[in-house]
Design a protein around this motif. Structure first.
Motif, PDB file in Angstrom:
ATOM      1  N   HIS A  18       6.612 -18.956  -9.328  1.00 26.13           N
ATOM      2  CA  HIS A  18       5.599 -19.886  -8.841  1.00 26.13           C
ATOM      3  C   HIS A  18       5.450 -19.863  -7.332  1.00 26.13           C
ATOM      4  CE1 HIS A  18       9.271 -22.231  -8.308  1.00 26.13           C
ATOM      5  NE2 HIS A  18       8.613 -22.960  -7.430  1.00 26.13           N
ATOM      6  N   ASN A  19       6.467 -19.425  -6.602  1.00 27.79           N
ATOM      7  CA  ASN A  19       6.375 -19.345  -5.139  1.00 27.79           C
ATOM      8  C   ASN A  19       6.631 -17.919  -4.649  1.00 27.79           C
ATOM      9  OD1 ASN A  19       9.064 -19.159  -5.742  1.00 27.79           O
ATOM     10  ND2 ASN A  19       9.737 -20.370  -3.973  1.00 27.79           N
ATOM     11  N   LYS A  20       6.248 -16.953  -5.475  1.00 31.04           N
ATOM     12  CA  LYS A  20       6.524 -15.555  -5.157  1.00 31.04           C
ATOM     13  C   LYS A  20       5.224 -14.794  -4.887  1.00 31.04           C
ATOM     14  CE  LYS A  20       9.306 -13.399  -7.947  1.00 31.04           C
ATOM     15  NZ  LYS A  20       9.743 -12.678  -9.176  1.00 31.04           N
ATOM     16  N   LEU A  21       5.243 -13.955  -3.885  1.00 30.86           N
ATOM     17  CA  LEU A  21       4.158 -13.013  -3.619  1.00 30.86           C
ATOM     18  C   LEU A  21       4.709 -11.602  -3.831  1.00 30.86           C
ATOM     19  CD1 LEU A  21       1.555 -12.966  -0.810  1.00 30.86           C
ATOM     20  CD2 LEU A  21       2.973 -10.949  -1.150  1.00 30.86           C
ATOM     21  N   THR A  22       4.005 -10.810  -4.642  1.00 33.81           N
ATOM     22  CA  THR A  22       4.424  -9.437  -4.906  1.00 33.81           C
ATOM     23  C   THR A  22       3.340  -8.485  -4.434  1.00 33.81           C
ATOM     24  OG1 THR A  22       5.700 -10.112  -6.837  1.00 33.81           O
ATOM     25  CG2 THR A  22       5.150  -7.782  -6.664  1.00 33.81           C
ATOM     26  N   MET A  23       3.724  -7.518  -3.647  1.00 32.65           N
ATOM     27  CA  MET A  23       2.789  -6.519  -3.142  1.00 32.65           C
ATOM     28  C   MET A  23       3.254  -5.146  -3.610  1.00 32.65           C
ATOM     29  SD  MET A  23       1.772  -5.696   0.814  1.00 32.65           S
ATOM     30  CE  MET A  23       3.440  -5.148   1.194  1.00 32.65           C
ATOM     31  N   THR A  24       2.371  -4.436  -4.343  1.00 30.14           N
ATOM     32  CA  THR A  24       2.725  -3.121  -4.867  1.00 30.14           C
ATOM     33  C   THR A  24       1.716  -2.092  -4.381  1.00 30.14           C
ATOM     34  OG1 THR A  24       3.613  -4.176  -6.859  1.00 30.14           O
ATOM     35  CG2 THR A  24       3.260  -1.797  -6.939  1.00 30.14           C
ATOM     36  N   LEU A  25       2.220  -1.021  -3.788  1.00 29.35           N
ATOM     37  CA  LEU A  25       1.358   0.039  -3.280  1.00 29.35           C
ATOM     38  C   LEU A  25       1.322   1.197  -4.272  1.00 29.35           C
ATOM     39  CD1 LEU A  25      -0.250   1.436  -0.997  1.00 29.35           C
ATOM     40  CD2 LEU A  25       1.941   2.308  -0.166  1.00 29.35           C
ATOM     41  N   TYR A  26       0.108   1.619  -4.615  1.00 26.80           N
ATOM     42  CA  TYR A  26      -0.096   2.778  -5.482  1.00 26.80           C
ATOM     43  C   TYR A  26      -0.847   3.844  -4.693  1.00 26.80           C
ATOM     44  CZ  TYR A  26       1.031  -0.395  -9.339  1.00 26.80           C
ATOM     45  OH  TYR A  26       1.648  -1.290 -10.164  1.00 26.80           O
ATOM     46  N   SER A  27      -0.449   5.103  -4.860  1.00 27.50           N
ATOM     47  CA  SER A  27      -1.087   6.180  -4.132  1.00 27.50           C
ATOM     48  C   SER A  27      -1.063   7.443  -4.976  1.00 27.50           C
ATOM     49  CB  SER A  27      -0.395   6.412  -2.791  1.00 27.50           C
ATOM     50  OG  SER A  27      -1.112   7.347  -2.010  1.00 27.50           O
ATOM     51  N   GLN A  28      -1.747   8.466  -4.497  1.00 28.36           N
ATOM     52  CA  GLN A  28      -1.840   9.730  -5.218  1.00 28.36           C
ATOM     53  C   GLN A  28      -1.176  10.817  -4.382  1.00 28.36           C
ATOM     54  OE1 GLN A  28      -5.827  11.472  -5.866  1.00 28.36           O
ATOM     55  NE2 GLN A  28      -5.298  11.555  -8.037  1.00 28.36           N
ATOM     56  N   GLY A  29      -0.095  11.393  -4.925  1.00 31.16           N
ATOM     57  CA  GLY A  29       0.545  12.531  -4.265  1.00 31.16           C
ATOM     58  C   GLY A  29       1.265  12.201  -2.991  1.00 31.16           C
ATOM     59  N   LYS A  30       1.735  10.947  -2.806  1.00 35.71           N
ATOM     60  CA  LYS A  30       2.438  10.598  -1.582  1.00 35.71           C
ATOM     61  C   LYS A  30       3.921  10.397  -1.873  1.00 35.71           C
ATOM     62  CE  LYS A  30      -0.950   9.154   1.604  1.00 35.71           C
ATOM     63  NZ  LYS A  30      -2.158   8.663   0.966  1.00 35.71           N
ATOM     64  N   ASP A  31       4.721  10.725  -0.900  1.00 32.67           N
ATOM     65  CA  ASP A  31       6.161  10.535  -0.997  1.00 32.67           C
ATOM     66  C   ASP A  31       6.503   9.155  -0.446  1.00 32.67           C
ATOM     67  OD1 ASP A  31       9.033  10.602  -0.191  1.00 32.67           O
ATOM     68  OD2 ASP A  31       8.867  12.665  -0.938  1.00 32.67           O
ATOM     69  N   THR A  32       7.442   8.483  -1.088  1.00 31.57           N
ATOM     70  CA  THR A  32       7.791   7.142  -0.620  1.00 31.57           C
ATOM     71  C   THR A  32       8.348   7.147   0.794  1.00 31.57           C
ATOM     72  OG1 THR A  32       9.962   7.361  -1.655  1.00 31.57           O
ATOM     73  CG2 THR A  32       8.247   6.296  -2.946  1.00 31.57           C
ATOM     74  N   ASN A  33       8.864   8.290   1.242  1.00 31.59           N
ATOM     75  CA  ASN A  33       9.390   8.381   2.609  1.00 31.59           C
ATOM     76  C   ASN A  33       8.291   8.304   3.657  1.00 31.59           C
ATOM     77  OD1 ASN A  33      12.067   8.633   1.782  1.00 31.59           O
ATOM     78  ND2 ASN A  33      11.835  10.842   1.448  1.00 31.59           N
ATOM     79  N   ASP A  34       7.025   8.484   3.224  1.00 36.96           N
ATOM     80  CA  ASP A  34       5.913   8.384   4.164  1.00 36.96           C
ATOM     81  C   ASP A  34       5.691   6.946   4.633  1.00 36.96           C
ATOM     82  OD1 ASP A  34       5.460  11.064   3.974  1.00 36.96           O
ATOM     83  OD2 ASP A  34       3.817  10.904   2.545  1.00 36.96           O
ATOM     84  N   PHE A  35       6.254   5.988   3.911  1.00 37.74           N
ATOM     85  CA  PHE A  35       5.948   4.594   4.174  1.00 37.74           C
ATOM     86  C   PHE A  35       7.163   3.831   4.695  1.00 37.74           C
ATOM     87  CE2 PHE A  35       2.984   6.098   1.036  1.00 37.74           C
ATOM     88  CZ  PHE A  35       1.772   5.627   1.516  1.00 37.74           C
ATOM     89  N   GLN A  36       6.917   3.010   5.691  1.00 36.88           N
ATOM     90  CA  GLN A  36       7.946   2.135   6.237  1.00 36.88           C
ATOM     91  C   GLN A  36       7.547   0.686   5.990  1.00 36.88           C
ATOM     92  OE1 GLN A  36       8.195   3.095  10.408  1.00 36.88           O
ATOM     93  NE2 GLN A  36       9.996   4.373  10.112  1.00 36.88           N
ATOM     94  N   LEU A  37       8.521  -0.160   5.861  1.00 34.61           N
ATOM     95  CA  LEU A  37       8.261  -1.577   5.658  1.00 34.61           C
ATOM     96  C   LEU A  37       8.948  -2.394   6.739  1.00 34.61           C
ATOM     97  CD1 LEU A  37       7.229  -3.968   3.940  1.00 34.61           C
ATOM     98  CD2 LEU A  37       9.415  -3.867   2.728  1.00 34.61           C
TER      99      LEU A  37
END
Length: 358
Positions: free
Chosen positions: A70-89
């Motif tokens: 009830h107090n949660k926000l979830t953000m999910t990124l979907y992409s095509q052909g990308k490596d998770t190492n390309d993204f920083q949080l």
């Protein structure tokens, strides 16, 4: 808000609504994309969320059956052909920031954001990134895009505002609010399903405006050179066609104020109230169909090059002499009156047995 090639930042947050997931067919198919990153954040339900993004954004409520969400926000990124190492949080107490280190945004990148049901949301996207927002309730929803389409559905709020520079706007299900404003530029079109509002304001440049049903106290439609098609309209409606465009209304009951520089008007109405008017300033035609015409037609004043009136009304009214155009008047209850002016065109008023559906 997040960033992929540029920055997007996700800020504080506000209120909640209902769950019926809408299938937005214009959105890239998430099932065919790679899940890159999921972020969860606990939020205060009495805050607001601001999203800026160069990729597609879809906002919907969290699973209402999950009592822990009830107090949660979830953000999910979907992409095509990308490596998770390309993204920083990067995350602080007030901000989530997603960075794409190596590549520019892909047109198939999608960020799915699930929020509590009652949450004030503002979304801004750049380039061709679209926004899809559904099944929420809040004080306000504000959406802005550049070329991206906007698809909103089943929203309830005090204020709903959608603006796009050249994208299409579509509403599905019902929009319910005190004030609803939809605006698109260039050739972007606006298509609405069911509207319930106090004030409903729609503006397009060259794109068409279509409304399936509207129960707004006051509705105002403005276009520079698009066509307007309105079904099942009620109460007070104002139309402005600034340059050229056609107006088609079916199943109308209420007060109408329509002004067209040039274009044709077709209207199927059950009742016209107060001081209604249709003005075509240059060239065009007006065709009005009405059931039980002797009973339902108000007082009318017609001015045009050619005037054709249903025989039963013709017998009760009269043509008036004029050197430049024809004039016809039919007098009835002075409380309700329709004035139609089309000096360089024609007016045709006739009875119809087509049913009227509310």
């Amino acid at each position: 808000m997040f960033t992929f090639g540029r920055q997007r930042v996700l800020h504080k947050c506000l209120k909640i609504l209902r769950l019926t997931i809408v299938d937005f067919s214009s959105l890239p198919d998430i099932k065919k994309l790679n899940l890159v990153r999921t972020v969860e954040k606990s939020i205060d339900n009495n805050t607001s969320i601001f999203i800026e993004s160069p990729i597609h954004v879809k906002v919907q409520p969290i699973d209402v059956n999950d009592l822990k969400a009830h107090n949660k926000l979830t953000m999910t990124l979907y992409s095509q052909g990308k490596d998770t190492n390309d993204f920083q949080l990067k995350q602080t107490s007030k901000r989530l920031e997603l960075l794409n280190k190596n590549t520019s945004p892909d047109r198939n990148d999608v960020c799915l954001i699930q929020v509590p049901y009652k949450l004030k949301v503002q979304v801004t996207t750049s380039d061709e990134a679209s926004v899809h927002l559904s099944n929420l309730e809040a004080e306000e929803f504000v959406i802005k895009t550049q070329k991206g389409a906007v698809n909103v559905g089943n929203l309830k709020a005090d204020n709903i505002k959608v603006e796009t520079a050249s994208g299409d706007v579509e509403t599905v299900g019902r929009l319910q609010a005190t004030n609803i404003e939809l605006k698109t530029g260039l050739n972007g079109g606006i298509k609405c399903n069911n509207i319930m509002a106090i004030n409903f304001n729609v503006v397009s440049h060259g794109g068409h405006i279509t409304v399936k049903s509207c129960y707004s106290d006051k509705s105002h439609f403005t276009t520079l050179m698009g066509n307007i098609k309105l079904d099942h309209m009620h109460r007070s409606v104002k139309i402005d066609v600034i340059q050229k465009g056609h107006l088609r209304m079916t199943g109308f009951t209420g007060n109408l104020e329509a002004s067209l520089k040039s274009g044709d008007v077709f209207m199927h109405a059950s009742q016209l109230t107060d001081k209604s008017s249709i003005f075509i300033h240059e060239k065009g035609t007006v065709e009005l169909l009405m059931p039980n015409i002797v009973q339902n037609l108000p007082t009318i004043n017609l001015i045009a090059e050619k005037i054709k009136v249903e025989e039963s009304i013709l017998k009760l009214g009269r043509f008036m002499d004029d050197s430049t155009s024809k004039r016809f008047r039919y007098e009835k209850d002075p409380q309700h009156e329709l004035n139609v002016v089309c000096k360089n065109g024609s007016i045709d008023i006739k009875e119809t047995d087509l049913p009227f559906f509310v």
